[in-house]
Design an enzyme around this catalytic site. Structure first.
Site, mmCIF file in Angstrom:
data_model
loop_
_atom_site.group_PDB
_atom_site.id
_atom_site.type_symbol
_atom_site.label_atom_id
_atom_site.label_comp_id
_atom_site.label_asym_id
_atom_site.label_seq_id
_atom_site.Cartn_x
_atom_site.Cartn_y
_atom_site.Cartn_z
ATOM 1 N N THR A 184 50.129 44.617 42.198
ATOM 2 C CA THR A 184 50.791 45.567 41.303
ATOM 3 C C THR A 184 52.219 45.887 41.740
ATOM 4 O OG1 THR A 184 48.632 46.554 40.873
ATOM 5 C CG2 THR A 184 50.553 47.818 40.214
ATOM 6 N N PRO A 189 55.974 48.281 40.387
ATOM 7 C CA PRO A 189 56.346 49.483 39.642
ATOM 8 C C PRO A 189 56.405 49.298 38.128
ATOM 9 C CG PRO A 189 57.689 49.294 41.599
ATOM 10 C CD PRO A 189 56.891 48.034 41.518
ATOM 11 N N GLY A 201 51.855 46.680 35.839
ATOM 12 C CA GLY A 201 50.551 47.161 36.255
ATOM 13 C C GLY A 201 49.460 46.197 35.861
ATOM 14 N N SER A 202 48.941 46.350 34.647
ATOM 15 C CA SER A 202 47.819 45.530 34.209
ATOM 16 C C SER A 202 48.194 44.072 33.959
ATOM 17 C CB SER A 202 47.212 46.125 32.928
ATOM 18 O OG SER A 202 46.679 47.406 33.176
ATOM 19 N N THR A 252 45.759 48.471 48.533
ATOM 20 C CA THR A 252 44.629 49.059 49.245
ATOM 21 C C THR A 252 44.592 48.560 50.687
ATOM 22 O OG1 THR A 252 43.360 49.184 47.189
ATOM 23 C CG2 THR A 252 42.130 49.356 49.238
ATOM 24 N N GLU A 277 41.569 45.859 39.860
ATOM 25 C CA GLU A 277 41.004 44.535 39.539
ATOM 26 C C GLU A 277 40.978 44.290 38.028
ATOM 27 O OE1 GLU A 277 39.721 42.096 42.126
ATOM 28 O OE2 GLU A 277 41.246 43.433 42.907
ATOM 29 N N THR A 302 42.089 46.688 34.317
ATOM 30 C CA THR A 302 41.611 47.849 33.577
ATOM 31 C C THR A 302 40.598 47.448 32.508
ATOM 32 O OG1 THR A 302 43.362 47.643 31.924
ATOM 33 C CG2 THR A 302 43.841 48.996 33.866
#
Length: 401
Positions: free
Chosen positions: A135, A137, A140-141, A167, A378, A380
């Site tokens: 990801t 800025p 995202g998806s 993560t 992973e 949406t």
């Protein structure tokens, strides 16, 4: 489909359940409040898991063993590491989702390495804790829209870009970074690189403060003229416009059932707890039609039915991965179902518990917060539905956006 879990996984499930109950659950509130404080208790658990995997690699429970390999159908039936990982993750998240994400050497980057790396890379990166950075800025998806670049320079690639929501990004030994070899070529040019912490040009920008999974650190990382050895590129360095983005996306065929399993474990904790809290106020009779039950009893029955559907979808997707069957459709279905069901169940259990569910006297409110990310990362809910629609309709990403 044989809906009986193979006996060889029973010890794994039992051990993970015992760890969840006796170790993870009692520590949940401590590290939820102490965000960014490293759970030292996990070091021992990680060592035990490493030893288990070394002794029985065929039935291992670590993310580093969720290898995909080439799709094949030789008629044999295998119940291997992908199913083992999912079954273990369910029980661990029954204890605490954040702790599972914070477990050393069990990052999503480890699953990515297992799925894409060649034999030499598998050996070289063995034992390392790998985070995964996708990801950005402004991206995202849509993973294909990443702007981080990797330019070839002799025996190295030079990475430039910014990654967010990584993560275990600070604690891991290395990070699997998605970057484009040539932005003009779109999806086909995206490759993944293993970047060790300490590499010049790799900087920790910040640690995020989050709604849930607070035991797990979530980092933003900058790459500024970061030189990465060419042999750290996972898979083939060639840009195959025909295969396109599929090579990199193979990682998700393994990790999406794993995330589904995490949501199932978290939801299981909430369901069991709400039934305990309400045991003096209702009796469970599964022989009665749901329309003849009290409203709250009927609602719990429906949640249990949704939970079980999500459970078997995740197990099937993992089983297909073990048996080298193409499971992109099933992986997305399991992730979409479990993410939505897990979040709905944990939130509803908070409501059913009344004021008790909204306070820190119970872990119900924490599980509701933790479950939200499992419907987001992973891919949406909307992304999973898009992947499913493309597969069902036989359309490409260009034909259906």
């Amino acid at each position: 489909m044989n809906i009986e879990i193979p006996k060889k996984f029973k010890p794994l499930i039992n051990n993970a359940y015992q760890v969840a109950q006796s170790t993870l659950r009692p520590l949940s509130r401590k590290y939820d409040r102490g965000e960014h404080e490293y759970p030292k208790e996990l070091d021992m658990l990680a060592s035990v898991l490493d030893g288990f995997n070394e002794g029985d690699p065929a039935n291992s429970a670590g993310a580093a063993t969720t290898g995909s390999g080439k799709v094949q159908d030789d008629g044999s039936v295998k119940n291997g590491s992908n199913m083992g990982v999912c079954l273990g993750a369910m029980e661990m998240c029954y204890g605490d989702t954040g702790f599972l994400l914070a477990m050393p050497r069990q990052g999503l980057g480890n699953a990515a390495i297992a799925a894409v790396a060649n034999d030499e890379q598998l050996e070289r990166f063995k034992g390392k804790w790998a985070a995964m950075a996708i990801t950005e800025p402004s991206c995202g998806s849509d993973s294909a829209a990443i702007r981080t670049t990797a330019k070839k320079d002799g025996d190295h690639y030079v990475l430039n870009g910014e990654k967010i929501y990584v993560t275990s990004g600070q604690r891991a030994d290395c990070v699997v970074v998605w970057a484009s070899l040539d932005p003009k070529l779109g999806r086909a040019a995206i490759k993944s690189f293993v970047v060790d912490w300490g590499t010049p040009g790799m900087e920790l920008a910040r640690l995020e403060k989050k709604l849930g999974i607070r035991a797990s650190d979530t980092a933003a990382i900058n790459f500024i003229d970061c030189r990465v050895p060419a042999e750290n590129l996972l898979g083939s360095p060639e840009i195959d416009t025909k295969k396109g983005f599929a090579g990199v996306m193979e990682t998700f065929d393994n990790t999406r059932p794993l995330v589904a399993a995490m949501a199932i474990g978290c939801a299981k904790a909430s369901l069991e707890r709400i039934k305990e809290l309400l045991k003096d106020h209702m009796q469970y009779d599964f022989s009665k039609p749901v329309d003849n039950c009290s409203a709250i009893e009927a609602e719990i029955y429906k949640m249990e039915a949704e939970w079980e559907a999500a459970y078997w979808l995740a197990v099937k997707a993992a089983w297909m991965a073990d048996n080298k069957k193409a499971n992109t459709l099933e992986a997305s279905i399991s992730k979409a179902k479990a993410g939505r069901v897990g979040n709905a169940i944990t939130l509803r259990c908070v409501e059913l518990a009344g004021s008790l569910g909204y306070t820190e006297d119970e872990l119900l409110e924490k599980w509701a917060r933790d479950s939200k990310i499992l419907d987001i990362f992973e891919g949406t809910q909307q992304i999973q539905q898009l992947v499913i629609a493309r597969r069902v309709l036989g359309l490409s990403s260009k034909e259906l956006k």
